[in-house]
Structure formats: structure tokens, C-alpha cells
Design an enzyme around this catalytic site. Sequence first.
Site, PDB file in Angstrom:
ATOM      1  N   LYS A 195     -40.092   5.223 -18.804  1.00  0.00           N
ATOM      2  CA  LYS A 195     -38.705   4.815 -18.624  1.00  0.00           C
ATOM      3  C   LYS A 195     -38.005   4.510 -19.948  1.00  0.00           C
ATOM      4  O   LYS A 195     -36.883   4.948 -20.193  1.00  0.00           O
ATOM      5  CB  LYS A 195     -38.675   3.585 -17.716  1.00  0.00           C
ATOM      6  N   PHE A 209     -45.813  -1.896 -10.929  1.00  0.00           N
ATOM      7  CA  PHE A 209     -45.139  -1.424  -9.729  1.00  0.00           C
ATOM      8  C   PHE A 209     -44.801   0.066  -9.863  1.00  0.00           C
ATOM      9  O   PHE A 209     -44.217   0.495 -10.846  1.00  0.00           O
ATOM     10  CB  PHE A 209     -43.859  -2.241  -9.494  1.00  0.00           C
ATOM     11  N   GLN A 210     -45.193   0.836  -8.890  1.00  0.00           N
ATOM     12  CA  GLN A 210     -44.957   2.279  -8.841  1.00  0.00           C
ATOM     13  C   GLN A 210     -45.554   3.029 -10.025  1.00  0.00           C
ATOM     14  O   GLN A 210     -45.049   4.047 -10.457  1.00  0.00           O
ATOM     15  CB  GLN A 210     -43.463   2.588  -8.692  1.00  0.00           C
ATOM     16  N   GLU A 261     -39.360  14.557  -1.912  1.00  0.00           N
ATOM     17  CA  GLU A 261     -39.707  15.158  -3.201  1.00  0.00           C
ATOM     18  C   GLU A 261     -40.536  16.431  -3.066  1.00  0.00           C
ATOM     19  O   GLU A 261     -40.431  17.343  -3.887  1.00  0.00           O
ATOM     20  CB  GLU A 261     -40.454  14.159  -4.090  1.00  0.00           C
ATOM     21  N   MET A 269     -51.193  29.231  14.701  1.00  0.00           N
ATOM     22  CA  MET A 269     -52.320  29.865  14.024  1.00  0.00           C
ATOM     23  C   MET A 269     -53.636  29.174  14.360  1.00  0.00           C
ATOM     24  O   MET A 269     -54.645  29.813  14.604  1.00  0.00           O
ATOM     25  CB  MET A 269     -52.103  29.864  12.519  1.00  0.00           C
TER      26      MET A 269
END
Lengths: 565, 163
Positions: A159, A109-110, A47, A469
Site C-alpha cells: 500500500k 488484516f487482509q 474478482e 457433464m
Amino acid sequence: MRGGDAIIKALMDKGVDTIFGYPGGTVIPFYDMLYDSDLRHILVRHEQCAAHAAEGYARASGKVGVCLATSGPGATNLVTGIANAYMDSSPIIAITGQVVSNLIGNDAFQEVDIMGITMPITKHSYQPKDANDIPSVINTSFEIASTGRKGPVLIDVPKEVQEQELDDYVLGTIPTPGYKPTIRGNSKQIAKAAQMLKSAERPLILAGGGTILAGAGEEVKKLAELIKAPVATSLMGKGIVDEKEDISIGMLGMHGKQVANQNVNKTDCLLAIGCRFSDRTTGKLEEFLPEAKVIHIDIDPAEIGKNVAVDLPIVGDAKIALDQLINELEGSKIDESAWFKSIVDFKKSTIPRVSYDDIPLKPQQVIKEIAGAITEDTIVTTDVGLHQMWAAHFLDISKPRKFISSGGLGTMGFGFPAAIGAKVACPDDAVLAIVGDGGFLMVSQELATIKEHDIPVVIAMLNNRKLGMVYQWQNKMYNKRYSETDLGNTPDFVKLAESFGINAERVEEVDKTQEVLSKALKDNESMLIEITVEKDEFIPMFPPGGGINDLLGEYKYEKDVAGGK
Amino acid sequence: MSEKSHVISTLVEHKPGVLQNVASLLNRRGFNIDSITVGASEVEGLARMVFVVRGDEKVLEQVIKQLHKLVDVVKIKDLDPEYVLKRELCLVKVKTGKANVRSEVIQYADIFKAKIIDVCDDFITMEVTGHPDKIDSFLKLLEPFGIKKIARTGPTAIARGHH
Ligand SMILES: Cc1ncc(C[n+]2csc(CCOP(=O)(O)OP(=O)(O)O)c2C)c(N)n1
Ligand SMILES: [Mg+2]
């Protein structure tokens, strides 16, 4: 029509052709509706890359980029990309799924509070609780993301809202009484600025990313020529004027060009436009601009006076304010300027050295080969590290929106996905991602994305087998104690790319580099070109906390190359 | 740099998340919040949020500019200390075991125009409003009797007259 359909329709009504995303539990309804739609969806493989690709899309095209992820881990994976867009003022919209409304607050959940998490790194956010609001929320989000000081907007959609039937699809607006960006410069201030510039003997322009965002390329050039002011840029302003022309003195700052860093403090009047005077650009503030009056044009009043004391503030859109300023100055064109001539001479006598015949290749030489392989229309993105600074310092960019780099956040892993987004936005332009071996490995899974979706991106990887770097800082400032910056010999990048079905080649000689790059760019085919570069070649810099003219390292000049190679 | 106390009055959209956004912005930008009060305003859909904050002038300017950037913030005013009317509400519960103590407390309450809102055998609960300084002095006088609980709202404020 359901909420998810409304998201799709509203996006398309706003002119979106492609979004970047990744499915999951709370966006399955959306994806189910996407299945029957004409909206193109690029399935990224992480993502974070959806957000970076949306930003690359936005920065290459000037349009709003859109990314989408599921709730919880999908949403938190977007966070780095959202932060990057926030720091560089890129207009993107991030859509996240959320658990069903009646579970919010239950540690379902989530479930994460993504609005709360991203509050400091978004310009604004919405959580529509009624599907009927979705079109207007999307419409207003576009407005907020793409006006004023641009930036990311988050839309968190529970949702069940995606599944709710709409009564009516109305692309209205959500009232925002507190949002009214100032676009036109105050005319009295503009007149004063014109006076200051007229009476200046050694004017200098510093153009930042705001000039690119405003599309002010022509105006910057016109004004600079009118008042004979050399134009320096921040990293984000690169390409606002053609860096090959006399008027440009290139990037200012920690790894800036000698001609920019060593002349900025000589100016008696600095016109800063759309830049925020970051510490990487100014160095120690007490040693910056000792003699100059400062005029600062910015669309964000909060940037004016934040870091550098400003004598004349002008709040407004860079393009419009410059246009006003040019009108005010019309008729007072300066033809001869000893100051300007001295800068052009300085620039010509300090052309940095890019020609070497060493093996392993010097990074400067690689940039020279890249310069030979690209055209003015090639979109160059970079990742973060030494390779980025080599490119920023040595690669001349001729047009705005052709150099896309992670500025404010300095996000390793940005360059490749940003290139994907840029190519999707501008399929007719060649796109080259200049990356390091460290950062590329953070996002190399996106090779699958370009393969599956046939998005031709050429990747030039400067492989020093180091976190270069950091390695440079350890070399210069930490007694060569190279703690955890060696990347060893894995992976075999050619095999890695090939395993994704992407052509790859390792080059170790000078001539080969340009040939391979040119061919890949011309053929419009994806390719990973791994270029082995010298690990102990360092770019001149001022130390963190140091002044603009403190120098660690040394400048080298093309004129000193034996035989003029 | 001198850290001064400022009263900032803002008009914000009355919806969830705004208080969190404003408070976290102040915190991020290094401003110490002494108090925040929020409530409905004269405009429907907008709330008035009043903060008392401490910081130097440069930080204050930056904070006001940053607050302006929040889409949900409609108006901001740094109230001029000369013309500001500051008021706070305080509820205080005092021990009043002995009868003579009770009458003494009631006398103080009278002087400070505090209202007695609850009495039981051991305690008196009072409500007092006024400038925070007045509340401070009232509480100080009550201290020797034994204060059981204090609940203060923190000051809210408005500008005087036409200011
Ligand atoms: C996500 C992230 N982690 C760590 C850093 C710190 N950092 C900046 S540059 C750099 C090294 C980059 O190495 P590489 O990608 O190989 O590029 P090079 O400097 O060698 O050209 C690191 C670790 C960062 N900028 N971003
Ligand atoms: Mg490296």
C-alpha cells in the site's frame, strides 16, 4: 507522481485501455489516483471474473489483459482466474494490493502471501518495494507475459508503495538474465522435419492453442495445403483453420470428431504444433499414434517429450518455425494425395447429426441454430460442461481467436466473464457466451457489470437443470447413480436477468432459437437466452484412461435424418 | 524405472522467493530433494544453488526443463557423476566424559582432518569437511562414544577441471 499514478501511466504507456478490477483496503490509494485518470476501469462483481475477463480480453485481441484486486480475499479470489490463464498460456497481468511493507509477515488484516500462493500458477511475479521501480516492473511484466510461452504475471504492490512519490518516471526494464525464449527453429531440425514430411505418406497436423497464440493461422493452412495434411486441433486450437473447409478435421480428443479420432492413428507422420498432448486430447498414450513419427514444434521445450515420445523436436515460435518449414518445402507441393482424399471422403460421410425436431430441444439442434445465427466474426466463448463439448464438437469456427474456452483448467464460470473481456477488447464484434445453467449461476452477478458498463454480450444458456457433464459420467460410468447433479428448478433465469435490467427470453422451440439469437446479436444488445435442452442426450466420448478409439455412446449422422431435414 | 541420485547445479538470481520457487517446483514435479545448498557465486547478484535429487531420467529431464522456465533461474547443469567434486561440511558434538575417550576422539579427528572448534568438560565439538561418504564414516566411528548433536550442510558441488 506517486506509485499508483505510475501504475496507471505505465499501463497506458504499454497500450492498455481498460482494466478489470475491484477495490479494497490496500488498493484504495490506487483507486484514488485512478479517479483522475483516463484509464478505463470495469468494476466486476467478483474478482475471479476480473481475471477471466482479462483473459477473454487477451485471447480475443492478442494483447495483454490486466486485472486488479485488493490484498487478502481480493487476491485469493483472483487465484482461479490466474490458474486458468496459466493452464491456457494466456498473457494476463494481475495486480494485487498488499499490506504496508512493515506489516508483511505479521498476519496483518487482509494479508496473504499471494506471491507464494500463486507461485505454481504464474510465469513470474514481482513485489516492488520502491515506487521508482514500478514502471520498469510493469514493462518487464508485459514482456514476460506476452513472449515465449505466454502466461500470467503477478505484481503485488504494498500500500505505501502506491503512495510513495517517485523521483523520476522511467519505463526501463528489470534485468532478467535467465529469460531468453527460443523463437527461431533450429535450421537443421527444420530441414530434417521437411525431409520427414516429404517422405510421409499419411501426414497429419495437430494444432494446439500455441498456434493461435502465435497468430500462425495462415502458416498452418499453407503448410497443410502444401503437404496435403488434414488438420486436427485440440480444444485450444479450434479455429486455427476454417473448420468448414476440407483441410480441417476438427477437434481431436475425448469428445472429438469421429473423423479426427478415427484417423489420427493412421498417420505415419504427425506434425504437432503448439500443443501439449493433454490426456483429454490423446487418451491412453499406449494406444496413441502406433505408427507415427512425431515432429513437435513448441515454444516451450518442457512440452516436448513430456507426454508423447517425439522423434524430431523443434523449439520455436509456431508462426516463425512454420514459416521456415514452408520455405524449406517450397517447390515440393503435393497435388494428389489418396490419403488426403480418403480423409475428406471420411469427413463428408460422417457429418454429425445436428437436425432434430424433438422437444425439449436436442443440444445438437441448438448448436445448429447458433451456427445459423453467428457470423465468421462472432466471438464465441464457452463455459465448462456438456454445452462446451457440444459447441467444440458441432460448431464450426472459421477464424482464430473466435472460440474462447477454458481448456486446461476446465473452470466453470469462465465463459460469461471471458465474453465480457472479449467484448471490451473487440467492441465491433458480436460476442456470444455459450453457457450451462450450473456454471452461469457461479458468475451470474456479472449481469450487473454488463448492465452498468453497457457491454453488450449475448448469453445462450443451455439449460438442462443438471450438472450435465457430471450427470453424463454418472449415466455412463456410475450406474445412473445421479449423486448431487440435479440443479432443481431454481432460479427463474429470465427473472434473474431482468432483475439486473438485462433482457431475457426462454425458448423451447426450434425456430424461435435462431430468430432470438440472431436478433440479439444483430442489435448489439445484452440478452440472456435460456434454451431448455434435453438432459439425457449425451455426447460421444472415450472414457477417462481409455484409448482414443474407445467409444462410449455412438456417432449419429446428418445423412441419416429422414427427409434430409 | 531406476531412481538415481543427481547433482544439479544452478545459477539463480539472488533474491527472496527464489529458493521457495525452485524447491516447490521440484516437489510438484515429483522429485525428491536430498539436499539443497545456496550461497553467493562468482557473479554478482547471482547465487549458486546445488541440489542433490533422486528420480528417474525422464523426470530429471522434465525437471531441468521446468527449472529453465523459471525466470529467476539463469543456468542449470546436471553434473556428470564422473567429474563431480562433492563436498560437505559437518559439525558434530561428541561426549567425552573420560580422559582416555577424549584422546581417542582427538586421534580420529586427526585422521579425518577434522578441526576441534570447542571443548568443555563433557563434550568436544568438531568441524569436518569432505565428501559425504567420508563424513559418514567419520560419524560412524564417533557413534560408540555417544554423539550429542550433528549439523550437516548437505553437499555442494562443482565440476572437475575443464568440465
Ligand atoms: C469450478 C468447477 N467446479 C466443478 C467442476 C466440475 N464440473 C465440470 S462440468 C460440470 C457440470 C457443469 O454443469 P452446467 O454448467 O450446467 O453445464 P452442462 O454440463 O449441464 O452443460 C461440473 C460440475 C468444474 N469443472 N469447475
Ligand atoms: Mg446444465
